[in-house]
Scaffold this active site. Structure first.
Site, mmCIF file in Angstrom:
data_model
loop_
_atom_site.group_PDB
_atom_site.id
_atom_site.type_symbol
_atom_site.label_atom_id
_atom_site.label_comp_id
_atom_site.label_asym_id
_atom_site.label_seq_id
_atom_site.Cartn_x
_atom_site.Cartn_y
_atom_site.Cartn_z
ATOM 1 N N HIS A 161 0.802 -1.226 0.000
ATOM 2 C CA HIS A 161 0.000 0.000 0.000
ATOM 3 C C HIS A 161 0.835 1.276 0.000
ATOM 4 O O HIS A 161 0.610 2.169 -0.799
ATOM 5 C CB HIS A 161 -0.929 -0.008 1.213
ATOM 6 N N GLU B 151 -4.179 -4.188 9.487
ATOM 7 C CA GLU B 151 -4.386 -3.284 8.363
ATOM 8 C C GLU B 151 -3.366 -2.141 8.321
ATOM 9 O O GLU B 151 -3.694 -0.983 8.510
ATOM 10 C CB GLU B 151 -5.810 -2.720 8.377
ATOM 11 N N HIS C 103 -1.202 0.753 6.930
ATOM 12 C CA HIS C 103 -1.360 1.690 5.811
ATOM 13 C C HIS C 103 -0.099 2.538 5.663
ATOM 14 O O HIS C 103 0.888 2.103 5.108
ATOM 15 C CB HIS C 103 -2.605 2.550 6.013
ATOM 16 N N GLU D 211 -4.674 0.458 11.006
ATOM 17 C CA GLU D 211 -6.059 0.921 11.061
ATOM 18 C C GLU D 211 -6.810 0.423 12.298
ATOM 19 O O GLU D 211 -7.855 0.961 12.645
ATOM 20 C CB GLU D 211 -6.801 0.521 9.783
#
Length: 304
Positions: A237, A277, A279, A294
């Site tokens: 990402h 998660e 990022h 996240e």
């Protein structure tokens, strides 16, 4: 595409610091001018600050629905960030004073942002297929892209005086000069959906292909190499240059932080919390790699 060297799973100390509830969504992160880490909370409309000792402060944006996304240190020693849903560029001082600048184009969808070589902030308008420029005083200029539906995403200053950005839906990397001239470099891999991009220590730009599970490298003259990750579904990402001359990236779909050397060797580190998660990612003032998760935490990885 180059065949990847065999990956390794070295053990590196990873600490997690709670910074918010699970519903806040820590997303973008950067090293601030005050030697703290600043991050966005995309779902709660807040900007957070964490020291290297783990002390956390946060500031509420108004309205809370703007979707703060990417954050960077500006030329004026303030933090600048995009509001993807609010269609604004925000500024926060290290003492917490917030200013916002609405964009002239409706539904612009600003996402990536970085400081350019001209002491202005450059940002992507994912919803309007434009690259924007804003001065510290708030004057905005917009430059249209030659490809419709490109969905420009992340942006970073290159070693050649241009700003380099990913075109997530156009399967390409773009470069824009200070005069607004845009050069487009199509990617070899189909449906690669590039997102994060950063300037590497080797004079090239490094980027992630979330759709293809690859890390890409492009030189200022447009030569592209792609390196496959061990797990093609890992969904890389964001990417940032580390203090060690390598680039570090998040694997959102695989719950890992990866490292790639200039010659394409890949190491991966599992994050302690499941389905966290990851990022945004950045090099901290302490030389460690900091990642926004996240689930409501920030992780610190200490490279050997």
């Amino acid at each position: 595409m180059k065949d990847p060297p065999m990956p390794s799973r070295p053990t590196a100390p990873i600490a997690e610091f709670p910074v918010s509830g699970r519903d806040a969504g820590p997303y973008g992160i950067t090293c601030g001018p005050d030697s703290a880490l600043w991050f966005t909370m995309v779902h709660q409309g807040r900007i957070g600050r964490i020291t290297t000792d783990g002390d956390v402060t946060s500031y509420q944006l108004e309205p809370a629905s703007g979707g703060p996304s990417i954050i960077t240190t500006g030329p004026d020693d303030a933090l600048w960030f995009t509001e993807f849903r609010g269609h604004r560029i925000g500024r926060i001082t290290t003492t917490g004073t917030i200013t916002s600048f609405p964009l002239p184009t409706p539904d612009a969808g600003p996402f990536g942002i970085t400081t350019g070589p001209d002491d202005a902030l450059w940002f992507t308008e994912a919803g309007a297929d434009r690259i924007g420029r804003i001065t510290p005083a708030g004057h905005v200029t917009e430059f249209p892209l030659p490809l419709p539906g490109a969905f420009p995403s992340a942006i970073a200053a290159g070693p050649d005086g241009r700003l380099w950005f990913t075109m997530n839906q156009a399967n390409a990397i773009g470069a824009i000069g200070l005069d607004g001239h845009v050069t487009v470099h199509p990617l070899p891999a189909p449906d690669s959906a590039p997102v994060g991009i950063t300037a590497g220590a080797d004079g090239a730009m490094w980027f992630v292909e979330i759709g293809a599970g690859r890390i890409g490298r492009i030189t200022p003259d447009g030569k592209i190499d792609e390196f496959a990750l061990p797990d093609p579904a890992s969904r890389p990402h964001a990417i940032a240059a580390g203090a060690d001359g390598n680039c570090w990236f998040t694997e959102w779909g695989a719950n890992r932080i990866g490292r790639i050397t200039p010659d394409g060797r890949i190491d991966e580190h599992d994050l302690p919390s499941p389905s966290s998660e990851p990022h945004g990612i950045t090099r901290g003032p302490d030389g460690a790699i900091w990642t926004a998760l996240e689930i409501g935490t920030v992780a610190r990885l200490s490279p050997h």
